[in-house]
Write a protein that holds these residues in place. Structure first.
Motif, PDB file in Angstrom:
ATOM      1  N   LYS A  28      64.129   1.887  91.595  1.00 62.88           N
ATOM      2  CA  LYS A  28      63.466   0.693  91.081  1.00 62.88           C
ATOM      3  C   LYS A  28      61.974   0.996  91.025  1.00 62.88           C
ATOM      4  O   LYS A  28      61.414   1.488  91.999  1.00 62.88           O
ATOM      5  CB  LYS A  28      63.727  -0.508  91.984  1.00 62.88           C
ATOM      6  CG  LYS A  28      65.190  -0.848  92.084  1.00 62.88           C
ATOM      7  CD  LYS A  28      65.439  -1.943  93.071  1.00 62.88           C
ATOM      8  CE  LYS A  28      66.946  -2.168  93.190  1.00 62.88           C
ATOM      9  NZ  LYS A  28      67.275  -3.165  94.179  1.00 62.88           N
ATOM     10  N   SER A  29      61.348   0.700  89.895  1.00 63.77           N
ATOM     11  CA  SER A  29      59.922   0.984  89.778  1.00 63.77           C
ATOM     12  C   SER A  29      59.232  -0.080  88.926  1.00 63.77           C
ATOM     13  O   SER A  29      59.815  -0.617  87.996  1.00 63.77           O
ATOM     14  CB  SER A  29      59.699   2.367  89.165  1.00 63.77           C
ATOM     15  OG  SER A  29      60.248   2.426  87.870  1.00 63.77           O
ATOM     16  N   ASP A  79      59.674  -4.833  85.836  1.00 63.01           N
ATOM     17  CA  ASP A  79      60.234  -3.772  86.670  1.00 63.01           C
ATOM     18  C   ASP A  79      61.385  -3.146  85.908  1.00 63.01           C
ATOM     19  O   ASP A  79      62.034  -3.800  85.096  1.00 63.01           O
ATOM     20  CB  ASP A  79      60.776  -4.321  87.989  1.00 63.01           C
ATOM     21  CG  ASP A  79      59.699  -4.874  88.895  1.00 63.01           C
ATOM     22  OD1 ASP A  79      58.567  -4.364  88.837  1.00 63.01           O
ATOM     23  OD2 ASP A  79      59.995  -5.802  89.657  1.00 63.01           O
ATOM     24  N   GLN A  80      61.651  -1.880  86.207  1.00 61.15           N
ATOM     25  CA  GLN A  80      62.835  -1.241  85.650  1.00 61.15           C
ATOM     26  C   GLN A  80      63.672  -0.690  86.790  1.00 61.15           C
ATOM     27  O   GLN A  80      63.135  -0.278  87.820  1.00 61.15           O
ATOM     28  CB  GLN A  80      62.463  -0.136  84.672  1.00 61.15           C
ATOM     29  CG  GLN A  80      61.782   1.059  85.295  1.00 61.15           C
ATOM     30  CD  GLN A  80      61.480   2.114  84.263  1.00 61.15           C
ATOM     31  OE1 GLN A  80      61.757   1.949  83.082  1.00 61.15           O
ATOM     32  NE2 GLN A  80      60.908   3.211  84.690  1.00 61.15           N
ATOM     33  N   ARG A  92      73.554   2.366  84.785  1.00 64.72           N
ATOM     34  CA  ARG A  92      73.117   1.009  84.464  1.00 64.72           C
ATOM     35  C   ARG A  92      71.595   1.010  84.398  1.00 64.72           C
ATOM     36  O   ARG A  92      70.926   1.465  85.307  1.00 64.72           O
ATOM     37  CB  ARG A  92      73.566   0.023  85.530  1.00 64.72           C
ATOM     38  CG  ARG A  92      73.137  -1.410  85.193  1.00 64.72           C
ATOM     39  CD  ARG A  92      73.385  -2.374  86.328  1.00 64.72           C
ATOM     40  NE  ARG A  92      72.475  -2.053  87.418  1.00 64.72           N
ATOM     41  CZ  ARG A  92      72.768  -2.172  88.704  1.00 64.72           C
ATOM     42  NH1 ARG A  92      73.950  -2.583  89.078  1.00 64.72           N
ATOM     43  NH2 ARG A  92      71.901  -1.865  89.629  1.00 64.72           N
ATOM     44  N   TRP A  93      71.054   0.527  83.278  1.00 62.55           N
ATOM     45  CA  TRP A  93      69.612   0.343  83.110  1.00 62.55           C
ATOM     46  C   TRP A  93      69.350  -1.144  83.168  1.00 62.55           C
ATOM     47  O   TRP A  93      70.030  -1.921  82.504  1.00 62.55           O
ATOM     48  CB  TRP A  93      69.134   0.850  81.755  1.00 62.55           C
ATOM     49  CG  TRP A  93      69.369   2.287  81.513  1.00 62.55           C
ATOM     50  CD1 TRP A  93      68.555   3.326  81.866  1.00 62.55           C
ATOM     51  CD2 TRP A  93      70.477   2.869  80.825  1.00 62.55           C
ATOM     52  NE1 TRP A  93      69.100   4.507  81.454  1.00 62.55           N
ATOM     53  CE2 TRP A  93      70.288   4.258  80.813  1.00 62.55           C
ATOM     54  CE3 TRP A  93      71.629   2.347  80.243  1.00 62.55           C
ATOM     55  CZ2 TRP A  93      71.191   5.132  80.233  1.00 62.55           C
ATOM     56  CZ3 TRP A  93      72.527   3.210  79.667  1.00 62.55           C
ATOM     57  CH2 TRP A  93      72.298   4.582  79.663  1.00 62.55           C
TER      58      TRP A  93
END
Length: 100
Positions: A28-29, A79-80, A92-93
């Motif tokens: 997670k970023s 966030d991604q 999963r994106w």
């Protein structure tokens, strides 16, 4: 003796693969340049896409889809997230946007 060496090499290779993030990834970023001045806003929207067997993919992990899902008209932060198993066997994106 050669079989023992081969088994040791395979075990070491399997261990390095698992440690390098090829077997399992959950990252997670934030997508922001100045996190110390970030204001999230009142709403949150999420959008995601998935892939299986490197052959089938579906979903819409775009910022526009996430904003629409959360009723957001002004995006303030995002966030991604990437979840990956076995070199991409399942992926999963996810995009999470914050705003008003």
């Amino acid at each position: 003796m050669k079989q023992t060496r081969m088994i040791v090499v395979l075990i070491v290779a399997a261990g390095l693969t698992a440690l390098s993030g090829c077997a399992y990834v959950n990252v997670k970023s934030p997508l922001d340049t100045n996190l110390d001045r970030t204001t999230l806003g009142q709403k949150t929207g999420v959008a995601e896409a998935r892939s299986i067997l490197w052959l089938f993919a579906w979903g819409d992990a775009s910022y526009a889809a996430a904003a629409a899902n959360g009723g957001i008209t002004t995006m303030r932060h995002s966030d991604q997230e990437v979840f990956n198993v076995l070199f991409g066997l399942y992926t999963r994106w996810r995009v999470v946007v914050y705003g008003d």
